[in-house]
Design an enzyme around this catalytic site. Structure first.
Site, PDB file in Angstrom:
ATOM      1  N   LYS A  30       0.835  -1.199   0.000  1.00  0.00           N
ATOM      2  CA  LYS A  30       0.000   0.000   0.000  1.00  0.00           C
ATOM      3  C   LYS A  30       0.874   1.255   0.000  1.00  0.00           C
ATOM      4  O   LYS A  30       0.671   2.160  -0.807  1.00  0.00           O
ATOM      5  CB  LYS A  30      -0.904  -0.020   1.231  1.00  0.00           C
ATOM      6  N   ARG A 100      -3.598   2.765   8.342  1.00  0.00           N
ATOM      7  CA  ARG A 100      -3.868   1.466   7.705  1.00  0.00           C
ATOM      8  C   ARG A 100      -2.643   0.578   7.697  1.00  0.00           C
ATOM      9  O   ARG A 100      -1.521   1.061   7.659  1.00  0.00           O
ATOM     10  CB  ARG A 100      -4.259   1.688   6.239  1.00  0.00           C
ATOM     11  N   GLY A 109      -7.891  -7.512   3.657  1.00  0.00           N
ATOM     12  CA  GLY A 109      -8.810  -7.640   4.787  1.00  0.00           C
ATOM     13  C   GLY A 109      -8.253  -8.358   5.993  1.00  0.00           C
ATOM     14  O   GLY A 109      -8.984  -8.616   6.941  1.00  0.00           O
ATOM     15  N   MET A 111      -5.676  -7.392   7.984  1.00  0.00           N
ATOM     16  CA  MET A 111      -5.231  -6.568   9.098  1.00  0.00           C
ATOM     17  C   MET A 111      -6.123  -5.342   9.199  1.00  0.00           C
ATOM     18  O   MET A 111      -7.148  -5.265   8.538  1.00  0.00           O
ATOM     19  CB  MET A 111      -3.770  -6.223   8.918  1.00  0.00           C
ATOM     20  N   ARG A 345      -3.106  -1.734  -6.178  1.00  0.00           N
ATOM     21  CA  ARG A 345      -2.327  -2.955  -5.956  1.00  0.00           C
ATOM     22  C   ARG A 345      -2.728  -3.965  -7.027  1.00  0.00           C
ATOM     23  O   ARG A 345      -3.778  -3.813  -7.658  1.00  0.00           O
ATOM     24  CB  ARG A 345      -2.582  -3.531  -4.565  1.00  0.00           C
ATOM     25  N   HIS A 463     -16.164  -8.909   1.579  1.00  0.00           N
ATOM     26  CA  HIS A 463     -15.081  -9.702   2.165  1.00  0.00           C
ATOM     27  C   HIS A 463     -15.137 -11.156   1.692  1.00  0.00           C
ATOM     28  O   HIS A 463     -14.147 -11.726   1.244  1.00  0.00           O
ATOM     29  CB  HIS A 463     -15.191  -9.633   3.691  1.00  0.00           C
ATOM     30  N   ARG A 569      -0.247 -48.291 -10.398  1.00  0.00           N
ATOM     31  CA  ARG A 569      -0.241 -49.135  -9.187  1.00  0.00           C
ATOM     32  C   ARG A 569      -1.120 -50.342  -9.487  1.00  0.00           C
ATOM     33  O   ARG A 569      -2.344 -50.262  -9.404  1.00  0.00           O
ATOM     34  CB  ARG A 569      -0.815 -48.365  -8.004  1.00  0.00           C
ATOM     35  N   ARG A 625       4.174 -50.716 -12.117  1.00  0.00           N
ATOM     36  CA  ARG A 625       4.829 -51.192 -10.905  1.00  0.00           C
ATOM     37  C   ARG A 625       4.287 -52.580 -10.538  1.00  0.00           C
ATOM     38  O   ARG A 625       3.068 -52.800 -10.578  1.00  0.00           O
ATOM     39  CB  ARG A 625       4.559 -50.216  -9.758  1.00  0.00           C
ATOM     40  N   SER A 789      12.534 -44.261  -9.542  1.00  0.00           N
ATOM     41  CA  SER A 789      11.417 -43.334  -9.314  1.00  0.00           C
ATOM     42  C   SER A 789      11.268 -43.169  -7.808  1.00  0.00           C
ATOM     43  O   SER A 789      11.075 -44.149  -7.083  1.00  0.00           O
ATOM     44  CB  SER A 789      10.125 -43.901  -9.919  1.00  0.00           C
ATOM     45  N   CYS A 856       7.255 -40.176  -8.078  1.00  0.00           N
ATOM     46  CA  CYS A 856       5.844 -40.499  -8.287  1.00  0.00           C
ATOM     47  C   CYS A 856       5.024 -40.431  -7.003  1.00  0.00           C
ATOM     48  O   CYS A 856       3.857 -40.786  -6.985  1.00  0.00           O
ATOM     49  CB  CYS A 856       5.687 -41.854  -8.966  1.00  0.00           C
TER      50      CYS A 856
HETATM   51  C1  PEP Z   1       5.225 -43.722  -2.799  1.00  0.00           C
HETATM   52  O1  PEP Z   1       5.476 -44.410  -1.809  1.00  0.00           O
HETATM   53  O2  PEP Z   1       5.559 -42.538  -2.903  1.00  0.00           O
HETATM   54  C2  PEP Z   1       4.475 -44.279  -3.916  1.00  0.00           C
HETATM   55  C3  PEP Z   1       4.266 -43.591  -5.006  1.00  0.00           C
HETATM   56  O3  PEP Z   1       3.947 -45.504  -3.728  1.00  0.00           O
HETATM   57  P1  PEP Z   1       2.592 -45.769  -2.897  1.00  0.00           P
HETATM   58  O4  PEP Z   1       1.980 -44.459  -2.584  1.00  0.00           O
HETATM   59  O5  PEP Z   1       1.768 -46.630  -3.771  1.00  0.00           O
HETATM   60  O6  PEP Z   1       3.117 -46.495  -1.702  1.00  0.00           O
HETATM   61 MG    MG Z   2       5.266 -46.563  -1.932  1.00  0.00          MG
END
Ligand code: PEP
Ligand code: MG
Length: 907
Positions: A30, A100, A109, A111, A345, A463, A569, A625, A789, A856
């Site tokens: 501000k 302010r 909003g 503060m 802003r 708000h 999976r 997997r 992975s 993953c």
């Molecule tokens: C993990 O463990 O990060 C994974 C991807 O395998 P899961 O969640 O199936 O155990």
């Molecule tokens: Mg796992």
């Protein structure tokens, strides 16, 4: 050495006119905006800023002003007096100021703000003399006392509100503008009595300098108030930024019909359309617009009422947008037809608006493509993927109520009427919708917990609307037909009663509210989205894959431009119906023969699913997997089995006919056999039990079946013309030999199937790195792997020794008390889990420089964690299909920041 806090000459205060360097960190957003506008020669009432450093010093000094700050503030006040020709506390010609808050990051909003400061029994007479308007002066006075009482002296707002409502009810029009000077005097007296009573005999402070001192301290205090702290936690804003305080000469929007006040956005904050969007009220002060107590008019109407001010405002809004090269949210006041700017802003906006504005601004030459990619936050993009309500006109679904579509997206939940209820019920994993007459910043924690917000009052800049939009939550405001009864915990619309706990569906894009759970549909994405994503893709180094378990998921992922499957999976394919039965049969099988029989059944299902996924992902890698079932997820619950057995035995005792007895005996026999099997397999800690590659090692026939299914499917789909690139992944490896053993088996079965089919499939074999030991001996493991992975779900679980399934119950306590910055299952713990990832990458690649590495776990769809993965040199992230666009954008932003030389703390 003298610290900044002890240096008497340190500058804590700057006049607006003194700075033009956009020092947002020091002056707050501000303050910096006001300084910029002052320099640009725009009409800004004079004022000064007390810096964020002063706020931090205030906390360092146990809530005392730092040395020299107050003197500098008084000098700055003298300067304002000279500029406006009025004097602070003067009985004849008083200067009034606003006080302010303003942090360097926008916290709308969160503060406090105090207007009309400097009024007391004497100066109110001076204000009357100055303006010739007794009613106005008294109105300003009663507003000041209630604001000051609430914010500085901690008196509940409702106490003042109740008095005002009572007096308003006695007027003809029931509006605050209908209150006569006599009534206003009575209100002022009542307000002062309330403060006296609530403050245990402390009077409202008459000395304007004392008022100012207390107000500045209150703004500093609001930085650590609950709503500000909650907001920072949700938005990941550090606590040590501090807030600046701006003190500015008051201008009045409540000086009759040629005065007014309003808020406007230079582009539509919901759609991004290039049009001035906002609201104003004539004869009003700023809080009247945002509080939702009076319904404001659309800004375009101002052209008819005060055309000169409107045109000047239009021109200035364009100048400001051009200067900042971003959509601006501008507060203004008109006093006797003279326009003043009180704030500019960057405007909060929805995901859809954010994307459209970024793309439009590139086309308009205001920003370049790289800036556009940085302008949209991953979470804003996520909003675009929100569902909408699917109402079939034939289905006879009735709209219960409509209001202002304040923040888009659709949501469903059980009705609650208080923020505390919202928080408590949501903590149990339930979905709630917060229904309020209007929201105030004190409701913020409830809004965070709720799926959506519905209010009976308020406009598009109230708000509730602003905060919900910022959070990307659906919101409907101003649903005036709602009769909300907090004491009965229900609302009603034309006789339909909706009690607490009832499900409603809310559509924030159209403003409609429905009783019950209406079908939601996923949105389709427009051209701007694809354009922006295209620009993002040009920047990113990380590839983005998806975690999919079915051909349908694979199609969703491919539509979002996933570059392959990073995790399938396989056990998830067996969670239901006859598949679950076959899976159980396999797990419970007594001996190889029985298991192979059960595996036969699984083979057919797997083959079918893999074929579907390979077809959809033709040309892209698909990581499958091998089975990783923590067995308890598939077995009947031991306790339930015992209960069922005891029920059967009781039934047997009661049975009166022979056939029934025979039947029951047979069931008891089967149940007992099952119980024995379950007891045999029962594990005290299945997450660390016989799962992952440990299953394949003890039961190699399971691995054989899966690999056969993969290669039979691959041969078939390749034969149909698709390009198939399977990657077979072994889970839960912690010893190099586990992988060596499984990899050899995989190669053997793969060769066997390819020979049978007379086809060659290009494939690779790799492993999950999801146990600390695996990360530490990644070098040895890499000798047998084509890829890694990181399974950061299990890696987090095992690094912290925190159960994935149970820690939700107490982790929120850790986060709330800042023992942990975030839930480590959501945001990667860079400090230690991250270090293990780095170790795994480094040791793996030392042995095999071209080792392909991805992630993953759930973190692969979370922006901060993605930035970490970029820095750690991973090749790809793999997240759920709907997070793919978010991950693509986050990966691009990480790469842009990296090339810009920003440092990411990897320690
Ligand atoms: C993990 O463990 O990060 C994974 C991807 O395998 P899961 O969640 O199936 O155990
Ligand atoms: Mg796992």
């Amino acid at each position: 050495m003298t610290t900044m806090y002890q240096d008497r000459h340190h500058r804590w205060v700057y006049l607006f006119a003194e700075r033009s360097d956009g020092a947002k960190g020091l002056l707050g957003g501000k303050g910096a905006g006001l300084a910029d506008m002052t320099h640009a020669g725009l009409p800004v009432p004079p004022g000064f800023v007390i810096t964020t450093e002063a706020c931090n010093a205030y906390y360092a000094y146990d809530r005392q002003f730092p040395e020299g700050m107050w003197t500098q503030a008084r000098e700055a006040l003298d300067n304002i007096e000279a500029r406006v020709g009025k004097r602070f506390g003067d009985k004849e010609n008083p200067l009034l100021v606003s006080v302010r808050s303003g942090a360097s990051v926008s916290m709308p909003g969160m503060m406090d703000t105090i207007l009309n400061l400097g009024l007391n029994e004497y100066t109110v007479k001076g204000l009357t003399a100055q303006t010739g308007d007794l009613r106005f002066a008294l109105d300003a006075y009663r507003r000041f006392i209630s604001m000051f009482g609430q914010i500085v002296m901690d008196v509940a707002h409702e106490k003042f509100e109740r008095v005002l409502e009572r007096y308003k009810a006695q007027t003809a029009g029931n509006r605050d503008t209908d209150l006569t000077p006599e009534r206003l005097c009575e209100i002022v007296a009542d307000y002062r009595r309330i403060i006296f009573a609530e403050q245990h005999g402390h009077l409202f402070p008459e000395d304007p300098y004392e008022q100012l001192r207390m107000a500045i301290a209150a703004v500093f205090d609001s930085w650590m108030g609950r709503r500000a702290v909650d907001y920072r936690r949700v938005n990941r804003i550090p606590d040590d930024l501090g807030t600046a305080v701006t003190v500015q000469a008051m201008v009045f929007g409540n000086m009759g019909e040629t005065s007014g006040t309003g808020v406007a956005f230079t582009r539509h904050p919901s759609t991004g359309e290039k049009t001035l969007y906002g609201e104003y009220l004539l004869n009003a002060q700023g809080e009247d617009v945002v509080a939702g107590t009076r319904t404001p008019h659309p800004i375009s109407q101002l052209l008819n009422e005060l055309p000169t001010a409107y045109k000047q405002f239009m021109t200035i809004t364009q100048q400001l947008e051009y200067y900042y090269r971003d959509m601006q949210d501008i507060e203004f006041t008109i006093e006797h037809s003279n326009l003043y700017l009180l704030q500019t802003r960057s405007g909060q906006r929805t995901g859809a608006a954010s994307v459209r504005i970024a793309v439009d601004m590139v086309h308009e030459g205001l920003i370049d493509e790289t800036t556009a990619v940085q302008r949209v936050t991953p979470e804003q993009l996520n909003q675009l993927l929100h569902p909408t309500v699917d109402v079939d006109p034939q289905a006879g679904i009735v709209v219960l109520a409509t209001g202002i579509p304040a923040s888009p997206g659709a949501a469903q939940g059980q009705v609650v009427f208080s923020p505390d209820d919202a928080e408590e019920i949501a903590r149990d994993g339930k979905k709630v919708i917060l229904v309020r007459q209007e929201t105030s910043p004190d409701d913020f924690h409830g809004m965070v917990a709720a799926q959506a917000v519905l209010t009976g009052r308020g406009g598009a800049t109230s708000h509730a609307a602003v905060v919900a939009r910022g959070m990307g939550k659906p919101c409907v405001t101003g649903a005036t037909m709602l009769e909300i009864d907090y004491s009965q915990q229900q609302f009603s619309v034309n006789g339909t009663i909706v009690p607490k706990g009832e499900w409603i569906t809310l559509d924030g894009s159209t403003g409609r509210v429905f009783v019950g759970q209406i079908t939601l549909v996923q949105p389709s994405l427009g051209a701007d989205f694809y354009k922006l994503m295209g620009w993002a893709d040009e920047h990113r180094c990380l590839r983005v894959r998806a975690n999919v378990d079915t051909p349908h998921d694979a199609q969703v992922a491919r539509d979002f431009k996933a570059e392959g499957v990073g995790l399938c999976r396989t056990e998830h394919m067996f969670f239901e119906g006859e598949r679950l039965a076959a899976m159980r049969e396999m797990i419970l099988a007594d001996g190889v023969g029985a298991r192979e029989k059960a595996l036969e059944k699984l083979l057919a299902h797997q083959c079918q699913d893999f074929s579907g996924i390979f077809q959809v992902m033709s040309g892209l890698p698909v990581t499958i997997r091998l089975l990783d079932p923590p067995l308890h997820e598939f077995l009947p619950n031991l306790q339930e089995l015992l209960t069922e057995l005891s029920d059967l035995k009781s039934a047997l005792r009661r049975a009166r006919n022979g056939r029934r007895e025979e039947q029951l005996l047979e069931e008891i026999y089967e149940k007992r056999a099952l119980l024995r099997q379950v007891e045999r397999l029962h594990e005290a800690n299945p997450m660390l039990g016989h799962r992952g590659c440990r299953l394949g090692l003890l039961y190699p026939e399971v691995t054989r079946m899966q690999v056969r299914a993969i290669f039979e499917a691959a041969c078939k789909v390749q034969g149909e013309g698709a390009t198939v690139r399977p990657e077979i992944m072994v889970p839960l490896v912690s010893i190099a030999d586990e992988l060596r053993h499984q990899a050899a088996l995989i190669d053997e079965v793969a060769r066997q199937v390819m020979d049978e089919q007379g086809t060659t499939i290009t494939y690779s074999v790799g492993t999950m790195i999801e146990l600390p030991r695996a990360a530490l001996c990644a070098g040895k493991i890499a000798a047998h792997a084509d890829f890694f992975s990181f399974g950061t779900n299990d890696l987090t679980q095992t690094t912290f020794g925190l159960s994935r399934d149970d820690s939700g119950r107490f982790l929120s306590h850790y986060v709330e008390n800042k023992i942990l910055p975030d839930d480590p299952f959501q945001v990667l713990d860079q400090e230690c889990v991250g270090e293990l990832v780095q170790i795994g990458v480094e040791r793996g690649r030392r042995v095999k420089p071209d080792l392909k590495i991805g992630i993953c776990g759930e973190h692969a769809g979370e922006p901060c964690s993605i930035a970490f993965c970029h820095k750690a040199g991973l090749d790809y992230v793999s997240c759920s299909p709907f997070r793919v666009p978010v991950a693509r954008l986050a990966a691009a932003q990480a790469a842009i920041l990296d090339t810009a030389g920003s440092s990411l703390d990897l320690t």
